[in-house]
Enzyme design. Structure first.
Site, PDB file in Angstrom:
ATOM      1  N   PRO A 179     -17.990  45.944 -21.863  1.00 23.78           N
ATOM      2  CA  PRO A 179     -18.475  46.530 -20.692  1.00 23.78           C
ATOM      3  C   PRO A 179     -20.094  45.649 -20.835  1.00 23.78           C
ATOM      4  O   PRO A 179     -20.756  45.449 -21.677  1.00 23.78           O
ATOM      5  CB  PRO A 179     -18.562  47.685 -20.996  1.00 23.78           C
ATOM      6  CG  PRO A 179     -18.230  48.063 -22.472  1.00 23.78           C
ATOM      7  CD  PRO A 179     -17.392  46.937 -22.870  1.00 23.78           C
ATOM      8  N   ASN A 180     -20.426  45.450 -19.360  1.00 21.35           N
ATOM      9  CA  ASN A 180     -21.699  45.140 -18.991  1.00 21.35           C
ATOM     10  C   ASN A 180     -22.084  43.736 -19.303  1.00 21.35           C
ATOM     11  O   ASN A 180     -23.138  43.006 -18.863  1.00 21.35           O
ATOM     12  CB  ASN A 180     -22.795  45.863 -19.628  1.00 21.35           C
ATOM     13  CG  ASN A 180     -22.592  47.407 -19.003  1.00 21.35           C
ATOM     14  OD1 ASN A 180     -22.616  47.709 -17.717  1.00 21.35           O
ATOM     15  ND2 ASN A 180     -22.533  48.473 -19.877  1.00 21.35           N
ATOM     16  N   ARG A 218     -29.050  41.004 -17.202  1.00 21.06           N
ATOM     17  CA  ARG A 218     -29.368  42.082 -17.926  1.00 21.06           C
ATOM     18  C   ARG A 218     -30.275  42.024 -19.239  1.00 21.06           C
ATOM     19  O   ARG A 218     -29.901  41.100 -19.968  1.00 21.06           O
ATOM     20  CB  ARG A 218     -27.907  42.518 -18.465  1.00 21.06           C
ATOM     21  CG  ARG A 218     -27.841  43.618 -19.305  1.00 21.06           C
ATOM     22  CD  ARG A 218     -26.554  43.684 -20.175  1.00 21.06           C
ATOM     23  NE  ARG A 218     -26.616  44.976 -20.849  1.00 21.06           N
ATOM     24  CZ  ARG A 218     -25.649  45.142 -22.035  1.00 21.06           C
ATOM     25  NH1 ARG A 218     -24.678  44.204 -22.297  1.00 21.06           N
ATOM     26  NH2 ARG A 218     -25.771  46.411 -22.632  1.00 21.06           N
ATOM     27  N   TYR A 265     -31.026  39.879 -24.477  1.00 20.57           N
ATOM     28  CA  TYR A 265     -29.735  39.119 -24.343  1.00 20.57           C
ATOM     29  C   TYR A 265     -29.753  37.626 -23.824  1.00 20.57           C
ATOM     30  O   TYR A 265     -28.892  36.997 -24.003  1.00 20.57           O
ATOM     31  CB  TYR A 265     -28.725  39.846 -23.551  1.00 20.57           C
ATOM     32  CG  TYR A 265     -28.519  41.333 -23.881  1.00 20.57           C
ATOM     33  CD1 TYR A 265     -27.736  41.348 -25.414  1.00 20.57           C
ATOM     34  CD2 TYR A 265     -28.657  42.382 -23.302  1.00 20.57           C
ATOM     35  CE1 TYR A 265     -27.476  42.666 -25.807  1.00 20.57           C
ATOM     36  CE2 TYR A 265     -28.430  43.686 -23.473  1.00 20.57           C
ATOM     37  CZ  TYR A 265     -27.622  43.900 -24.919  1.00 20.57           C
ATOM     38  OH  TYR A 265     -27.638  45.045 -25.467  1.00 20.57           O
ATOM     39  N   ASN A 267     -16.864  40.633 -28.620  1.00 19.65           N
ATOM     40  CA  ASN A 267     -17.983  41.405 -28.266  1.00 19.65           C
ATOM     41  C   ASN A 267     -17.774  42.707 -27.497  1.00 19.65           C
ATOM     42  O   ASN A 267     -17.499  42.469 -26.158  1.00 19.65           O
ATOM     43  CB  ASN A 267     -18.977  40.482 -27.531  1.00 19.65           C
ATOM     44  CG  ASN A 267     -20.544  41.268 -27.554  1.00 19.65           C
ATOM     45  OD1 ASN A 267     -20.631  42.499 -27.743  1.00 19.65           O
ATOM     46  ND2 ASN A 267     -21.487  40.716 -27.154  1.00 19.65           N
ATOM     47  N   ALA A 303     -20.845  48.328 -25.785  1.00 17.72           N
ATOM     48  CA  ALA A 303     -21.260  49.351 -26.179  1.00 17.72           C
ATOM     49  C   ALA A 303     -19.887  50.303 -26.846  1.00 17.72           C
ATOM     50  O   ALA A 303     -20.098  51.256 -27.441  1.00 17.72           O
ATOM     51  CB  ALA A 303     -21.660  50.365 -24.973  1.00 17.72           C
ATOM     52  N   GLU A 327     -15.979  40.097 -34.925  1.00 18.56           N
ATOM     53  CA  GLU A 327     -16.907  40.802 -34.267  1.00 18.56           C
ATOM     54  C   GLU A 327     -18.350  40.218 -33.820  1.00 18.56           C
ATOM     55  O   GLU A 327     -18.736  39.514 -34.962  1.00 18.56           O
ATOM     56  CB  GLU A 327     -17.206  42.057 -35.066  1.00 18.56           C
ATOM     57  CG  GLU A 327     -18.207  43.054 -34.240  1.00 18.56           C
ATOM     58  CD  GLU A 327     -18.471  44.507 -35.169  1.00 18.56           C
ATOM     59  OE1 GLU A 327     -17.891  44.713 -36.190  1.00 18.56           O
ATOM     60  OE2 GLU A 327     -19.420  45.168 -34.734  1.00 18.56           O
ATOM     61  N   HIS A 343     -22.114  40.133 -31.735  1.00 19.80           N
ATOM     62  CA  HIS A 343     -23.094  40.748 -30.794  1.00 19.80           C
ATOM     63  C   HIS A 343     -24.282  39.883 -30.896  1.00 19.80           C
ATOM     64  O   HIS A 343     -24.778  39.090 -31.834  1.00 19.80           O
ATOM     65  CB  HIS A 343     -23.704  41.972 -31.788  1.00 19.80           C
ATOM     66  CG  HIS A 343     -22.580  43.046 -31.607  1.00 19.80           C
ATOM     67  ND1 HIS A 343     -22.215  43.782 -30.812  1.00 19.80           N
ATOM     68  CD2 HIS A 343     -21.991  43.379 -32.979  1.00 19.80           C
ATOM     69  CE1 HIS A 343     -21.034  44.454 -31.362  1.00 19.80           C
ATOM     70  NE2 HIS A 343     -21.073  44.537 -32.695  1.00 19.80           N
ATOM     71  N   ARG A 355     -32.117  47.641 -33.782  1.00 19.20           N
ATOM     72  CA  ARG A 355     -32.261  48.339 -32.515  1.00 19.20           C
ATOM     73  C   ARG A 355     -32.225  49.887 -32.798  1.00 19.20           C
ATOM     74  O   ARG A 355     -32.410  50.360 -33.770  1.00 19.20           O
ATOM     75  CB  ARG A 355     -31.575  47.879 -31.526  1.00 19.20           C
ATOM     76  CG  ARG A 355     -31.548  46.238 -31.149  1.00 19.20           C
ATOM     77  CD  ARG A 355     -30.638  45.745 -30.129  1.00 19.20           C
ATOM     78  NE  ARG A 355     -30.915  46.360 -28.884  1.00 19.20           N
ATOM     79  CZ  ARG A 355     -30.053  46.279 -27.793  1.00 19.20           C
ATOM     80  NH1 ARG A 355     -29.043  45.436 -28.219  1.00 19.20           N
ATOM     81  NH2 ARG A 355     -30.236  46.818 -26.637  1.00 19.20           N
TER      82      ARG A 355
HETATM   83  C1  DQA Z   1     -23.989  44.090 -27.688  1.00 20.74           C
HETATM   84  C2  DQA Z   1     -24.929  45.244 -28.650  1.00 20.74           C
HETATM   85  C3  DQA Z   1     -24.334  46.610 -27.889  1.00 20.74           C
HETATM   86  O1  DQA Z   1     -25.021  47.812 -28.736  1.00 20.74           O
HETATM   87  C4  DQA Z   1     -24.490  46.666 -26.581  1.00 20.74           C
HETATM   88  O2  DQA Z   1     -24.118  47.905 -26.260  1.00 20.74           O
HETATM   89  C5  DQA Z   1     -24.003  45.526 -25.825  1.00 20.74           C
HETATM   90  C6  DQA Z   1     -24.135  43.978 -26.199  1.00 20.74           C
HETATM   91  C7  DQA Z   1     -24.571  42.618 -28.245  1.00 20.74           C
HETATM   92  O3  DQA Z   1     -24.155  41.674 -27.967  1.00 20.74           O
HETATM   93  O4  DQA Z   1     -25.568  42.562 -28.628  1.00 20.74           O
HETATM   94  O5  DQA Z   1     -23.465  45.865 -24.719  1.00 20.74           O
HETATM   95  O6  DQA Z   1     -22.761  44.137 -28.204  1.00 20.74           O
END
Ligand code: DQA
Length: 157
Positions: free
Chosen positions: A10-11, A18, A23, A79, A82, A104, A106, A113
């Site tokens: 998501p997102n 964003r 990011y 990735n 959230a 995984e 990020h 954070r």
């Molecule tokens: C994320 C870190 C997550 O906490 C966040 O909700 C994201 C992006 C990252 O790539 O740093 O959507 O996965």
């Protein structure tokens, strides 16, 4: 050609606009193109998929679990956004397909954070974790997959 899945949650479709301080300014299509290039260099077809819906991510993990069992996929870079911090269902999907290596990934250093980002439901089911290298982490994760799962790959020499 064997496949590697780059799966974004998501997102992450909003990458580039964003929270750029967190990011970066690179868009998701740009990240995906870089991943496909990295895969091609290593002899793999990289498929990229993004969804804001948990079930769609789970379905994609199931699909790649089947491809992995048939010898048609090497693994997955995930990735989960959230959902990393909330989704028992994604944890169960990775465990459930039993074999598909999932790295995984990020973009940000989640451990530097907010506290709610420090726990991951993905990590206990992951084959490896790449955190805090910006969008370069996706390529690092692809190379890590190949280095650990295809050690004799000629492109690594
Ligand atoms: C994320 C870190 C997550 O906490 C966040 O909700 C994201 C992006 C990252 O790539 O740093 O959507 O996965």
């Amino acid at each position: 050609m064997k496949k590697i899945l780059v799966l974004n949650g998501p997102n992450l479709n909003l990458l580039g606009t964003r929270e750029p301080a967190q990011y970066g300014a690179t868009t998701l299509p740009e990240v995906e193109a870089t991943c496909r290039d990295a895969g091609r260099r290593l002899g793999y077809e990289v498929e990229c998929f993004q969804s804001n819906h948990e079930g769609a991510l789970i379905d994609k993990i199931h699909e790649y679990g089947r491809l992995w069992k048939e010898g048609q996929a090497l693994g997955c870079v995930l990735n989960a956004g959230a959902y990393t911090h909330t989704s028992v269902a994604l944890h169960d999907a990775i465990k459930g397909v039993d074999g598909l290596p999932v790295i995984e990934c990020h973009i940000s250093n989640v451990h530097a954070r907010e506290a709610f980002r420090h726990h991951s439901y993905i990590s206990p089911a992951a084959a490896g974790i790449v955190v805090g290298f910006g969008v370069a982490g996706y390529v690092i994760a692809i190379e890590g997959l190949v280095r650990t799962r295809d050690k004799d790959n000629a492109a690594l020499k």
